[in-house]
Design an enzyme around this catalytic site. Structure first.
Site, PDB file in Angstrom:
ATOM      1  N   ASP A 146     -33.027  -1.942  53.972  1.00 55.63           N
ATOM      2  CA  ASP A 146     -31.726  -1.304  54.198  1.00 55.63           C
ATOM      3  C   ASP A 146     -30.590  -2.331  54.196  1.00 55.63           C
ATOM      4  OD1 ASP A 146     -29.966   0.707  54.718  1.00 55.63           O
ATOM      5  OD2 ASP A 146     -30.514   0.976  56.819  1.00 55.63           O
ATOM      6  N   HIS A 190     -27.766  -3.150  45.249  1.00 50.95           N
ATOM      7  CA  HIS A 190     -29.131  -2.725  44.915  1.00 50.95           C
ATOM      8  C   HIS A 190     -29.797  -3.731  43.962  1.00 50.95           C
ATOM      9  CE1 HIS A 190     -28.622   0.887  47.130  1.00 50.95           C
ATOM     10  NE2 HIS A 190     -27.776   1.458  46.289  1.00 50.95           N
ATOM     11  N   LEU A 238     -52.881  -8.455  46.175  1.00 52.71           N
ATOM     12  CA  LEU A 238     -51.907  -7.728  47.005  1.00 52.71           C
ATOM     13  C   LEU A 238     -51.692  -6.345  46.395  1.00 52.71           C
ATOM     14  CD1 LEU A 238     -49.531  -7.556  49.133  1.00 52.71           C
ATOM     15  CD2 LEU A 238     -48.071  -8.481  47.322  1.00 52.71           C
TER      16      LEU A 238
HETATM   17  C1  FPP Z   1     -30.875   1.197  51.399  1.00 53.34           C
HETATM   18  O1  FPP Z   1     -29.671   0.483  51.411  1.00 53.34           O
HETATM   19  C2  FPP Z   1     -31.573   0.916  50.169  1.00 53.34           C
HETATM   20  C3  FPP Z   1     -31.932   1.851  49.250  1.00 53.34           C
HETATM   21  C4  FPP Z   1     -31.641   3.287  49.406  1.00 53.34           C
HETATM   22  C5  FPP Z   1     -32.601   1.484  47.998  1.00 53.34           C
HETATM   23  C6  FPP Z   1     -33.522   0.320  48.038  1.00 53.34           C
HETATM   24  C7  FPP Z   1     -33.701  -0.181  46.661  1.00 53.34           C
HETATM   25  C8  FPP Z   1     -33.847  -1.472  46.289  1.00 53.34           C
HETATM   26  C9  FPP Z   1     -33.986  -2.577  47.237  1.00 53.34           C
HETATM   27  C10 FPP Z   1     -33.871  -1.899  44.843  1.00 53.34           C
HETATM   28  C11 FPP Z   1     -34.577  -1.043  43.868  1.00 53.34           C
HETATM   29  C12 FPP Z   1     -36.001  -0.830  44.154  1.00 53.34           C
HETATM   30  C13 FPP Z   1     -37.035  -1.298  43.412  1.00 53.34           C
HETATM   31  C14 FPP Z   1     -38.409  -0.936  43.780  1.00 53.34           C
HETATM   32  C15 FPP Z   1     -36.847  -2.176  42.254  1.00 53.34           C
HETATM   33  P1  FPP Z   1     -28.287   1.259  51.453  1.00 53.34           P
HETATM   34  O2  FPP Z   1     -27.758   1.331  50.080  1.00 53.34           O
HETATM   35  O3  FPP Z   1     -28.467   2.570  52.137  1.00 53.34           O
HETATM   36  O4  FPP Z   1     -27.419   0.281  52.311  1.00 53.34           O
HETATM   37  P2  FPP Z   1     -26.199   0.668  53.262  1.00 53.34           P
HETATM   38  O5  FPP Z   1     -26.792   1.390  54.430  1.00 53.34           O
HETATM   39  O6  FPP Z   1     -25.642  -0.664  53.610  1.00 53.34           O
HETATM   40  O7  FPP Z   1     -25.265   1.511  52.459  1.00 53.34           O
END
Ligand code: FPP
Length: 245
Positions: free
Chosen positions: A25, A42, A136
């Site tokens: 997150d 992201h 893994l």
């Molecule tokens: C939450 O942060 C994160 C997500 C909803 C997406 C997670 C995805 C990735 C780390 C990259 C893509 C995944 C792969 C498997 C390649 P948020 O955007 O909700 O953060 P915020 O709360 O600060 O807005």
């Protein structure tokens, strides 16, 4: 001796968590702080995932499950949803090359219906290509929700009961667990959530019943090996009693 090495030596190799789950997150906030688009957050998050996968392998972790897209994430702007799927495609396409021969088996959990067809076929390709690998296990949760997982398992259980594949006495916790998307994967020993939020957000609700929980203020794009080591060191200091004394 460098600080990095010292930190690593603090970890007891005999007491590594077998399964680590991570709620990655804070990508959006990381980007906002830098005046960048959420997409850039992201993208950086995806880069960090590669570092952490490699380190989990180096540390001898057997299973790593990451929350990449929740059933609730569809409510984000379409452009952001599309970009997340693009990043997943890229990640899967490059995974074998980038892992440089490291034995990582990739598996995706969640509801694949509703995902773009090309993503589904890329998932199928990578899962098939890595199915034989013993090292893994990287489990990527896409269009995943803990409640949806449990409901889906209940429906399968009901169907098996109605069709005489199991009797009433067969309706057990084990039978339900075997019908979850995580069937065959041991429950997480350690759940890490980044970015200072202290909640499950519908991730692995059944599976995390006895997991140690580790919350850090570090935003996911800032998460590095040393943060992973801190989380594992925290886990190793805990005494897990599973309800006993
Ligand atoms: C939450 O942060 C994160 C997500 C909803 C997406 C997670 C995805 C990735 C780390 C990259 C893509 C995944 C792969 C498997 C390649 P948020 O955007 O909700 O953060 P915020 O709360 O600060 O807005």
């Amino acid at each position: 001796m460098g600080a990095k090495k010292e930190r690593k030596m603090e970890l007891n190799p005999e007491a590594m968590p077998r399964h680590i789950a991570i709620i990655m997150d804070g990508n959006g906030r990381w980007a906002k702080k830098r005046g960048l688009s959420r997409s850039m957050g992201h993208r950086e998050g995806s880069r960090v995932l590669k570092i952490i996968v490699e380190e989990c392998y180096n540390l001898g972790i057997r299973y790593l499950t990451v929350f990449a897209f929740s059933c609730e994430n569809w409510s984000r702007p379409q452009e952001e949803v599309d970009q997340l799927f693009r990043l997943m495609m890229e990640y899967l396409k490059n995974s074998e090359k980038e892992l440089k021969g490291k034995p990582v088996r990739i598996r995706v959990i969640g509801d694949k219906s509703g995902l773009p067809e090309e993503l589904v076929s890329e998932i199928r390709r990578v899962e098939q290509n890595t199915a034989h690998i013993d090292g893994l296990d990287l489990i990527i949760a896409i269009n995943y929700g803990g409640r949806q997982d449990i409901l889906n398992a209940c429906r399968t259980l009901l169907d098996d009961y109605k069709n005489d594949r199991i009797g009433e006495s067969g309706i057990t916790m084990d039978a339900l667990a075997q019908r979850l998307w995580t069937a065959g994967i041991p429950d997480p020993d350690l759940l890490i959530r980044t970015s200072g939020e202290i909640r499950f957000s519908n991730f692995l609700l059944w599976q995390c019943a006895y997991s140690e929980l580790y919350f850090t203020d570090t935003l996911w794009p800032d998460f590095r090996k040393k943060h992973l080591h801190d989380a594992i060191a925290h886990y190793q200091r805990r005494e897990r009693r599973f309800g006993g004394l």
